[in-house]
Design an enzyme around this catalytic site. Structure first.
Site, PDB file in Angstrom:
ATOM      1  CB  VAL A  37      88.749  64.799 -71.359  1.00  0.00           C
ATOM      2  CG1 VAL A  37      87.849  65.127 -69.706  1.00  0.00           C
ATOM      3  CG2 VAL A  37      87.537  64.506 -72.231  1.00  0.00           C
ATOM      4  N   PRO A  95      97.354  56.433 -66.008  1.00  0.00           N
ATOM      5  CG  PRO A  95      97.042  54.071 -65.482  1.00  0.00           C
ATOM      6  CD  PRO A  95      96.528  55.357 -66.214  1.00  0.00           C
ATOM      7  CG  ASP A 140      53.224 102.179 -58.288  1.00  0.00           C
ATOM      8  OD1 ASP A 140      53.662 102.422 -56.970  1.00  0.00           O
ATOM      9  OD2 ASP A 140      52.892 102.087 -58.785  1.00  0.00           O
ATOM     10  CE  LYS A 148      49.351 105.721 -55.120  1.00  0.00           C
ATOM     11  NZ  LYS A 148      50.833 105.185 -54.682  1.00  0.00           N
ATOM     12  N   GLY A 171      54.058 100.190 -62.994  1.00  0.00           N
ATOM     13  CA  GLY A 171      53.627  99.617 -64.002  1.00  0.00           C
ATOM     14  C   GLY A 171      53.599 100.294 -65.394  1.00  0.00           C
ATOM     15  N   GLY A 172      53.210  99.784 -66.830  1.00  0.00           N
ATOM     16  CA  GLY A 172      52.963 100.344 -68.140  1.00  0.00           C
ATOM     17  C   GLY A 172      53.621 101.693 -68.386  1.00  0.00           C
ATOM     18  CG  ASP A 173      53.927 105.777 -69.870  1.00  0.00           C
ATOM     19  OD1 ASP A 173      55.064 106.253 -71.515  1.00  0.00           O
ATOM     20  OD2 ASP A 173      53.272 107.038 -69.861  1.00  0.00           O
ATOM     21  CB  ILE A 199      49.669 106.267 -70.078  1.00  0.00           C
ATOM     22  CG1 ILE A 199      49.852 107.099 -71.354  1.00  0.00           C
ATOM     23  CG2 ILE A 199      48.035 105.252 -70.180  1.00  0.00           C
ATOM     24  CD1 ILE A 199      49.779 106.211 -72.283  1.00  0.00           C
ATOM     25  CG  MET A 248      43.596 100.321 -62.937  1.00  0.00           C
ATOM     26  SD  MET A 248      44.072 102.445 -62.127  1.00  0.00           S
ATOM     27  CE  MET A 248      44.037 103.582 -63.244  1.00  0.00           C
ATOM     28  N   GLY A 290      47.645  90.659 -68.635  1.00  0.00           N
ATOM     29  CA  GLY A 290      48.607  90.437 -70.133  1.00  0.00           C
ATOM     30  C   GLY A 290      50.023  90.650 -69.884  1.00  0.00           C
TER      31      GLY A 290
END
Length: 473
Positions: A23, A43, A247, A269, A300-302, A305, A382, A411
């Site tokens: 070791v 030793p 966001d 928002k 967030g998300g796409d 969209i 939303m 989710g």
């Protein structure tokens, strides 16, 4: 963070190892790789250590441990199989404020040895704070397959240009953009093929280019929350940004992946709380890009969209600002999948419609007759606040009271909740279960499949560590 990760320069610095077996030999080799001046006390010593001493590679002291042996040492390792000796080393080192590592005794370590990926001069250290060394080793194995061997020579080459680049670019952000440009160029491929002279010549050419750095905006979809749902391109661009405009819907785990030294600007928002008006956000993106910055606009998300990405990109195009668009997994797809709800199904739904519960104040109302048709899925973004109105309008236009519904809160995230029921109960379910945003409403026959197909958080998941390493490359 239990340990502060630092890289210590041990060039010819005195370090002490207490122990003379296998070791101690292993730890000695690691210290010698860092060019430390190693002394071992024990030793007796194993044959290889004796041979290293004969070659003047290490110094051996045939003796038992004594606290005075620590005087003048930079750090010490206790590598014996005698607990009393290891504890004495730990106590003596602490009294002298010397970093100490007691092998396989994490509570008695003020520094630890990480697993290392060595692409000299690039060094990557992985640590589990001593709690799971095998896991750290598995991570190292994965990184070894991902990081090519030419990274070391590339680092040496660009390191030789650092002074010239500092003289050429006075601002840190300009220097960073220059290096980003270099690493995206065929300088890298030339190093990879061993043509260092050609790579060096191209670097000189790029350094002589007097064109001002150009700004750009990356409009990125971060997905519904699980950071593992990010695309590879999204992650790469997040790491290149000078400024990140984000966001509230972008999860904390995803924000942890952005460039550490990037400026963060929240324009989030929430219902009833627009911290930055959309017009101001649009102009901010233009201004930052015109200043020559790489701007990550993460949503967030796409982004296309219900993310207002289209509005922002229109403004960028009007002002002739360069941009890239990186799609993300939209909430309907991600949340439904993690809830075990197929958005389409031959037996239940032959069509799907995405709608939002929030429109412009002067916008047209939704086509409720079309939305109320049976055997289709309605994914409402939303829609929590307006759920009583949505519920009433759908029933008014012919959707049955007993149409299955699912409400998916947070989710794809660890705190995901799924509440199911019928359309006639929709607003009552939201109040009863105190549903808060972000939440997605799924209305339609497919919602009843949640009880049959739910998987997230309900069954053991296959770890990525169980996959063959070749699958990661």
């Amino acid at each position: 963070m239990q340990y502060l990760p630092i890289f210590t320069k041990l060039d010819n610095k005195p370090v002490l190892v207490i122990g003379g077996g296998e070791v101690a030999l292993r730890k000695c080799r690691a210290l010698l790789q860092a060019r430390g001046k190693v002394t071992l006390v024990a030793p007796d010593f194993c044959q290889e250590l004796l041979e290293m001493a004969e070659q003047n590679i290490v110094t051996l002291v045939h003796d038992y441990f004594a606290p005075a042996q620590l005087d003048g040492q930079m750090l010490v390792i206790a590598a014996t199989d005698i607990n009393a000796v290891n504890e004495a080393v730990f106590d003596a080192a602490n009294e002298r404020n010397i970093f100490v590592n007691v092998v396989d005794d994490q509570p008695k370590c003020t520094f630890i040895f990480p697993s290392i990926v060595d692409r000299n001069p690039i060094t990557i250290a992985i640590s589990s704070a001593g709690t799971a060394p095998v896991l750290a080793r598995r991570l190292r194995e994965k990184l070894e397959t991902l990081i090519p061997q030419h990274i070391g020579p590339l680092a040496e080459l660009v390191g030789s240009f650092r002074t010239q680049v500092k003289q050429r670019f006075k601002q840190f952000s300009d220097r960073r953009q220059f290096w980003e440009k270099v690493f995206d160029s065929n300088v890298v491929s030339k190093v990879q093929t061993g043509d260092i002279a050609a790579a060096k010549q191209q670097l000189h050419t790029m350094l002589d280019d007097t064109a001002a750095p150009k700004g750009e905006v990356y409009v990125i979809g971060a997905g519904p929350g699980d950071p593992e749902l990010l695309t590879l391109k999204a992650l790469q661009l997040m790491q290149q940004a000078d400024v990140v405009v984000y966001d509230y819907l972008v999860s904390d785990e995803i924000m942890e992946l952005v460039r550490r030294d990037a400026d963060l600007i929240c324009v989030g928002k929430r219902m009833g709380d627009h911290s930055v008006e959309q017009h101001d956000t649009n102009q901010m993106l233009v201004r930052l890009a015109k200043e020559g910055k790489k701007v990550c606009r993460i949503k967030g998300g796409d982004p296309f969209i219900y993310g207002r990405g289209g509005e922002e990109v229109q403004v960028l195009a009007e002002h002739q600002v360069a941009y890239q668009i990186v799609p993300g997994i939209t909430a309907a797809a991600g949340c439904a999948a993690y809830a075990g709800i197929p958005l389409t199904h031959r037996d239940h739904a032959q069509a799907i419609q995405f709608v939002t519960g929030h429109c412009k104040k002067d916008g047209q109302d939704l086509d409720w007759r079309s939305l109320a048709q049976p055997h289709q899925t309605l994914a409402v973004y939303m829609g929590v606040v307006k759920s009583p109105y949505i519920q009433a309008k759908l029933i008014e236009h012919g959707r049955a009271h007993n149409t299955p519904v699912a409400i998916i809160e947070n989710g794809t995230r660890k705190n995901q909740r799924v509440v199911t029921g019928h359309l006639g109960q929709l607003s009552q379910l939201i109040d009863q279960h105190a549903i808060v945003s972000p939440a997605l409403l799924i209305i339609g026959e497919v919602a009843q499949l949640h009880s049959q197909l739910a998987w997230f958080g309900q069954q053991a998941q296959t770890s990525s560590f169980a996959q063959p390493l070749t699958d990661v490359v």
